[in-house]
Write a protein that holds these residues in place. Structure first.
Motif, PDB file in Angstrom:
ATOM      1  N   ARG A   1       3.565  -7.395   3.770  1.00 28.62           N
ATOM      2  CA  ARG A   1       3.748  -6.594   2.519  1.00 28.62           C
ATOM      3  C   ARG A   1       5.040  -6.923   2.065  1.00 28.62           C
ATOM      4  NH1 ARG A   1       0.975  -1.348   2.252  1.00 28.62           N
ATOM      5  NH2 ARG A   1      -0.187  -1.067   4.290  1.00 28.62           N
TER       6      ARG A   1
ATOM      7  N   GLY B   1       7.605  -5.882  -1.113  1.00 22.68           N
ATOM      8  CA  GLY B   1       7.788  -4.772  -1.945  1.00 22.68           C
ATOM      9  C   GLY B   1       8.856  -5.078  -3.300  1.00 22.68           C
TER      10      GLY B   1
ATOM     11  N   GLU C   1      -0.078  -2.534 -10.696  1.00 16.68           N
ATOM     12  CA  GLU C   1      -0.818  -1.342 -10.250  1.00 16.68           C
ATOM     13  C   GLU C   1      -2.205  -1.547  -9.538  1.00 16.68           C
ATOM     14  OE1 GLU C   1      -2.965   0.898 -13.836  1.00 16.68           O
ATOM     15  OE2 GLU C   1      -0.892   0.657 -13.796  1.00 16.68           O
ATOM     16  N   ARG C   2      -2.650  -2.738  -9.910  1.00 15.90           N
ATOM     17  CA  ARG C   2      -4.017  -3.287  -9.208  1.00 15.90           C
ATOM     18  C   ARG C   2      -3.607  -4.321  -8.227  1.00 15.90           C
ATOM     19  NH1 ARG C   2      -8.275  -4.257 -13.342  1.00 15.90           N
ATOM     20  NH2 ARG C   2      -9.781  -4.556 -11.419  1.00 15.90           N
TER      21      ARG C   2
ATOM     22  N   ASP D   1      -2.626  -7.021  -2.929  1.00 18.03           N
ATOM     23  CA  ASP D   1      -3.287  -5.910  -3.493  1.00 18.03           C
ATOM     24  C   ASP D   1      -2.226  -5.046  -4.034  1.00 18.03           C
ATOM     25  OD1 ASP D   1      -2.144  -4.680  -1.097  1.00 18.03           O
ATOM     26  OD2 ASP D   1      -3.934  -4.824  -0.245  1.00 18.03           O
ATOM     27  N   ALA D   2      -2.673  -3.619  -4.381  1.00 15.51           N
ATOM     28  CA  ALA D   2      -2.197  -2.746  -5.017  1.00 15.51           C
ATOM     29  C   ALA D   2      -1.054  -2.124  -3.903  1.00 15.51           C
ATOM     30  CB  ALA D   2      -2.845  -1.486  -5.482  1.00 15.51           C
ATOM     31  N   ASP D   3      -1.225  -2.278  -2.588  1.00 15.02           N
ATOM     32  CA  ASP D   3      -0.142  -1.919  -1.758  1.00 15.02           C
ATOM     33  C   ASP D   3       0.816  -3.004  -1.624  1.00 15.02           C
ATOM     34  OD1 ASP D   3      -1.560   0.400  -1.313  1.00 15.02           O
ATOM     35  OD2 ASP D   3      -2.876  -0.442   0.037  1.00 15.02           O
ATOM     36  N   GLY D   4       0.769  -4.047  -2.030  1.00 12.32           N
ATOM     37  CA  GLY D   4       1.708  -5.129  -1.722  1.00 12.32           C
ATOM     38  C   GLY D   4       1.593  -6.066  -0.723  1.00 12.32           C
ATOM     39  N   ARG D   5       0.110  -5.959  -0.119  1.00 11.89           N
ATOM     40  CA  ARG D   5      -0.148  -6.760   0.985  1.00 11.89           C
ATOM     41  C   ARG D   5      -0.799  -8.114   0.627  1.00 11.89           C
ATOM     42  NH1 ARG D   5      -2.662  -2.034   2.968  1.00 11.89           N
ATOM     43  NH2 ARG D   5      -4.915  -3.226   2.128  1.00 11.89           N
TER      44      ARG D   5
END
Length: 137
Positions: free
Chosen positions: A38, A40, A50-51, A111-115
Protein backbone atom coordinates in the motif's frame (compact mmCIF):
# COMPACT_ATOMS: atom_id res chain seq x y z
CA UNK A 1 35.45 -21.58 -38.23
CA UNK A 2 35.01 -21.52 -34.44
CA UNK A 3 34.88 -17.71 -34.50
CA UNK A 4 32.00 -17.80 -36.98
CA UNK A 5 30.00 -20.20 -34.78
CA UNK A 6 30.58 -18.04 -31.71
CA UNK A 7 29.57 -14.92 -33.63
CA UNK A 8 26.34 -16.54 -34.86
CA UNK A 9 25.52 -17.77 -31.35
CA UNK A 10 26.01 -14.30 -29.91
CA UNK A 11 23.85 -12.76 -32.64
CA UNK A 12 21.08 -15.30 -32.02
CA UNK A 13 21.15 -14.70 -28.26
CA UNK A 14 21.10 -10.92 -28.69
CA UNK A 15 18.21 -11.13 -31.14
CA UNK A 16 16.19 -13.33 -28.78
CA UNK A 17 16.80 -10.90 -25.92
CA UNK A 18 15.77 -7.94 -28.10
CA UNK A 19 12.50 -9.58 -29.14
CA UNK A 20 11.67 -10.52 -25.54
CA UNK A 21 12.52 -7.04 -24.27
CA UNK A 22 10.36 -5.36 -26.92
CA UNK A 23 7.38 -7.59 -26.11
CA UNK A 24 7.54 -6.85 -22.36
CA UNK A 25 8.31 -3.11 -22.55
CA UNK A 26 5.25 -1.00 -21.68
CA UNK A 27 2.97 -3.94 -20.92
CA UNK A 28 0.64 -3.47 -17.96
CA UNK A 29 0.62 -6.68 -15.96
CA UNK A 30 -0.81 -8.05 -12.75
CA UNK A 31 1.60 -7.56 -9.87
CA UNK A 32 2.69 -10.71 -8.19
CA UNK A 33 5.83 -9.45 -6.51
CA UNK A 34 4.22 -6.29 -5.12
CA UNK A 35 2.08 -8.54 -2.94
CA UNK A 36 -0.57 -5.95 -2.08
CA UNK A 37 1.81 -3.20 -0.92
CA UNK A 38 0.00 0.00 0.00
CA UNK A 39 1.08 3.54 -0.76
CA UNK A 40 -0.39 6.38 1.25
CA UNK A 41 -0.24 10.16 1.25
CA UNK A 42 3.26 10.15 2.76
CA UNK A 43 4.70 7.99 -0.03
CA UNK A 44 2.77 9.66 -2.84
CA UNK A 45 3.34 13.23 -1.76
CA UNK A 46 -0.29 14.03 -2.54
CA UNK A 47 -3.82 12.78 -2.24
CA UNK A 48 -4.67 9.48 -3.94
CA UNK A 49 -7.65 9.21 -6.27
CA UNK A 50 -10.96 8.08 -4.88
CA UNK A 51 -11.22 5.21 -7.40
CA UNK A 52 -7.61 4.66 -8.50
CA UNK A 53 -4.22 6.33 -8.68
CA UNK A 54 -1.66 6.17 -11.49
CA UNK A 55 1.81 6.49 -9.95
CA UNK A 56 4.65 7.22 -12.36
CA UNK A 57 8.29 6.87 -11.36
CA UNK A 58 10.42 8.96 -13.68
CA UNK A 59 13.80 10.66 -13.92
CA UNK A 60 15.01 13.93 -15.40
CA UNK A 61 16.96 12.41 -18.30
CA UNK A 62 14.21 9.99 -19.39
CA UNK A 63 12.60 10.84 -22.75
CA UNK A 64 9.83 8.19 -22.55
CA UNK A 65 8.87 9.64 -19.15
CA UNK A 66 7.56 12.80 -20.82
CA UNK A 67 5.33 10.81 -23.18
CA UNK A 68 4.16 8.64 -20.28
CA UNK A 69 3.32 11.77 -18.26
CA UNK A 70 1.15 13.00 -21.14
CA UNK A 71 -0.63 9.63 -21.55
CA UNK A 72 -1.34 9.22 -17.83
CA UNK A 73 -2.51 12.83 -17.55
CA UNK A 74 -4.97 12.28 -20.39
CA UNK A 75 -6.28 9.06 -18.85
CA UNK A 76 -6.66 10.68 -15.42
CA UNK A 77 -8.58 13.53 -17.07
CA UNK A 78 -10.90 11.12 -18.90
CA UNK A 79 -11.72 8.72 -16.06
CA UNK A 80 -13.49 10.24 -13.04
CA UNK A 81 -11.97 9.49 -9.64
CA UNK A 82 -8.53 8.71 -11.05
CA UNK A 83 -5.46 10.83 -10.31
CA UNK A 84 -1.94 10.84 -11.71
CA UNK A 85 1.02 11.26 -9.37
CA UNK A 86 4.58 11.56 -10.66
CA UNK A 87 7.47 10.67 -8.36
CA UNK A 88 11.09 11.57 -9.12
CA UNK A 89 12.93 8.27 -8.76
CA UNK A 90 16.23 9.98 -7.95
CA UNK A 91 14.69 11.94 -5.07
CA UNK A 92 12.85 8.92 -3.58
CA UNK A 93 15.46 6.15 -3.72
CA UNK A 94 14.08 4.58 -0.52
CA UNK A 95 10.69 4.05 -2.15
CA UNK A 96 12.29 2.92 -5.42
CA UNK A 97 14.23 0.22 -3.58
CA UNK A 98 11.24 -0.85 -1.50
CA UNK A 99 9.06 -1.31 -4.60
CA UNK A 100 11.79 -2.84 -6.78
CA UNK A 101 11.74 -0.15 -9.46
CA UNK A 102 14.64 -0.83 -11.84
CA UNK A 103 13.71 1.27 -14.88
CA UNK A 104 12.03 4.56 -15.66
CA UNK A 105 9.29 5.09 -16.49
CA UNK A 106 7.56 2.58 -14.26
CA UNK A 107 3.82 2.99 -13.72
CA UNK A 108 1.96 1.52 -10.76
CA UNK A 109 -1.83 1.33 -10.71
CA UNK A 110 -3.21 1.63 -7.19
CA UNK A 111 -6.76 0.76 -6.21
CA UNK A 112 -8.92 2.96 -3.97
CA UNK A 113 -7.20 1.56 -0.86
CA UNK A 114 -3.71 2.40 -2.19
CA UNK A 115 -2.74 -1.22 -2.95
CA UNK A 116 -0.53 -1.84 -5.97
CA UNK A 117 -2.61 -3.94 -8.38
CA UNK A 118 -0.90 -3.41 -11.75
CA UNK A 119 2.58 -2.46 -12.95
CA UNK A 120 4.04 -1.36 -16.28
CA UNK A 121 7.72 -0.89 -17.03
CA UNK A 122 8.45 1.34 -19.99
CA UNK A 123 6.06 3.60 -21.86
CA UNK A 124 2.54 2.10 -21.70
CA UNK A 125 -0.13 2.53 -24.34
CA UNK A 126 -3.22 4.53 -23.43
CA UNK A 127 -5.55 1.61 -24.17
CA UNK A 128 -3.57 -0.67 -21.83
CA UNK A 129 -3.77 1.87 -18.98
CA UNK A 130 -7.52 2.30 -19.44
CA UNK A 131 -7.98 -1.48 -19.47
CA UNK A 132 -5.88 -1.83 -16.30
CA UNK A 133 -8.04 0.81 -14.59
CA UNK A 134 -11.16 -1.09 -15.58
CA UNK A 135 -9.81 -4.20 -13.92
CA UNK A 136 -8.48 -2.36 -10.85
CA UNK A 137 -11.62 -0.45 -9.84
Amino acid sequence: MTGLVVCLAVLAAASAYGVLHKRRNGRVRVCGRDDGKRLGVAELGGEPGERATLVQFSSAFCAPCRATRRILGEVAGMVPGVTHVEIDAEARLDLVRELGIVKTPTVLVLDADGRVVRRATGQPRKADVIAALGEAV
